[in-house]
Design a protein around this motif. Structure first.
Motif, PDB file in Angstrom:
ATOM      1  N   LYS A   1       0.844  -1.189   0.000  1.00  0.00           N
ATOM      2  CA  LYS A   1       0.000   0.000   0.000  1.00  0.00           C
ATOM      3  C   LYS A   1       0.878   1.237   0.000  1.00  0.00           C
ATOM      4  O   LYS A   1       1.842   1.328   0.765  1.00  0.00           O
ATOM      5  CB  LYS A   1      -0.916  -0.012   1.225  1.00  0.00           C
ATOM      6  CG  LYS A   1      -1.785   1.229   1.355  1.00  0.00           C
ATOM      7  CD  LYS A   1      -2.629   1.168   2.611  1.00  0.00           C
ATOM      8  CE  LYS A   1      -3.442   2.447   2.773  1.00  0.00           C
ATOM      9  NZ  LYS A   1      -4.271   2.433   3.993  1.00  0.00           N
ATOM     10  N   SER A   2       0.541   2.237  -0.830  1.00  0.00           N
ATOM     11  CA  SER A   2       1.273   3.499  -0.897  1.00  0.00           C
ATOM     12  C   SER A   2       0.277   4.649  -0.810  1.00  0.00           C
ATOM     13  O   SER A   2      -0.735   4.670  -1.515  1.00  0.00           O
ATOM     14  CB  SER A   2       2.076   3.572  -2.208  1.00  0.00           C
ATOM     15  OG  SER A   2       2.730   4.820  -2.308  1.00  0.00           O
ATOM     16  N   THR A   3       0.553   5.621   0.087  1.00  0.00           N
ATOM     17  CA  THR A   3      -0.357   6.747   0.303  1.00  0.00           C
ATOM     18  C   THR A   3       0.411   8.053   0.193  1.00  0.00           C
ATOM     19  O   THR A   3       1.535   8.171   0.723  1.00  0.00           O
ATOM     20  CB  THR A   3      -1.014   6.663   1.688  1.00  0.00           C
ATOM     21  OG1 THR A   3      -1.697   5.411   1.802  1.00  0.00           O
ATOM     22  CG2 THR A   3      -2.015   7.798   1.896  1.00  0.00           C
ATOM     23  N   GLN A   4      -0.153   9.048  -0.485  1.00  0.00           N
ATOM     24  CA  GLN A   4       0.443  10.377  -0.606  1.00  0.00           C
ATOM     25  C   GLN A   4      -0.520  11.427  -0.073  1.00  0.00           C
ATOM     26  O   GLN A   4      -1.731  11.369  -0.324  1.00  0.00           O
ATOM     27  CB  GLN A   4       0.784  10.698  -2.066  1.00  0.00           C
ATOM     28  CG  GLN A   4       1.898   9.841  -2.652  1.00  0.00           C
ATOM     29  CD  GLN A   4       2.247  10.248  -4.070  1.00  0.00           C
ATOM     30  OE1 GLN A   4       1.499  10.998  -4.722  1.00  0.00           O
ATOM     31  NE2 GLN A   4       3.383   9.772  -4.563  1.00  0.00           N
TER      32      GLN A   4
END
Length: 206
Positions: free
Chosen positions: A1-4
């Motif tokens: 999971k990648s969040t910005q």
């Protein structure tokens, strides 16, 4: 999971972010329990956090049991059997120290082959079918006194003794001619010798 996360304004912003799973279920939770009794599950769900070790514990303050239709339950708490049988449905028990045993009270079948000697020392090969049911209100007593292996400990030994006794009274040719009389006597003796507190609706065919 990648969040910005991007600040689209001019002012500096401080954020506290909690990123993780929600509504974690205890390990003993089944999909059937979630689908049929989610409110009961939520009421007894408990979460503890050990901050020093970053350890979370997800548990039920009371364990939930489910007894399917056609079964009765026997509650065993630290070796003590509660003195009544539990009907099908959902209920609560003590976690870790209580165990709900489920006993089948539907009609059960024993189908087998055996050999026995007639009175004239001839071998009679017998293929038989026995059906029976457990007495629903007394399964707790059967479990307490005999255990779950009641078929091999109680029914089979008595059945073998009855077959030996009845078949041994007949000569081989008379047994063939009086098959139904022998069957009736076997059923009568089997019904008398099996404990009526535990076994009911007994039939015998061969």
């Amino acid at each position: 999971k990648s969040t910005q996360i991007k600040n689209l304004g001019d002012a500096q912003v401080e954020l506290s972010i909690l990123d993780g799973a929600q509504n974690i279920m205890p390990a003993c939770t089944t999909s059937q329990l979630q689908n049929s009794n989610s409110c009961l599950l939520d009421a007894y769900k408990k979460t503890d956090l050990d901050e020093s070790g970053n350890l979370a514990l997800f548990a039920l303050s009371s364990s939930v049991y489910y007894i399917e239709p056609g079964y009765r339950g026997v509650l065993n708490t630290l070796g003590h059997v509660t003195q009544h049988s539990y009907v099908n449905g959902v209920g609560l028990k003590w976690p870790f120290i209580s165990d709900m045993q489920k006993m089948d009270v539907r009609t059960q079948t024993i189908s087998a082959r055996t050999s026995s000697y007639t009175s004239d020392v001839q071998t009679a090969d017998i293929e038989y079918i026995v059906t029976y049911s457990l007495t629903q209100d007394n399964v707790y007593s059967l479990y307490e006194t005999v255990g779950m292996d009641y078929r091999n400990k109680k029914i089979i030994p008595i059945l073998n003794d009855v077959l030996k006794d009845v078949i041994g009274k007949w000569q081989a040719q008379d047994l063939v001619a009086n098959r139904d009389k022998a069957r009736i006597e076997i059923l009568k003796n089997l019904t008398e010798r099996l404990d009526s507190r535990y076994f009911t609706d007994i039939t015998f065919q061969f």
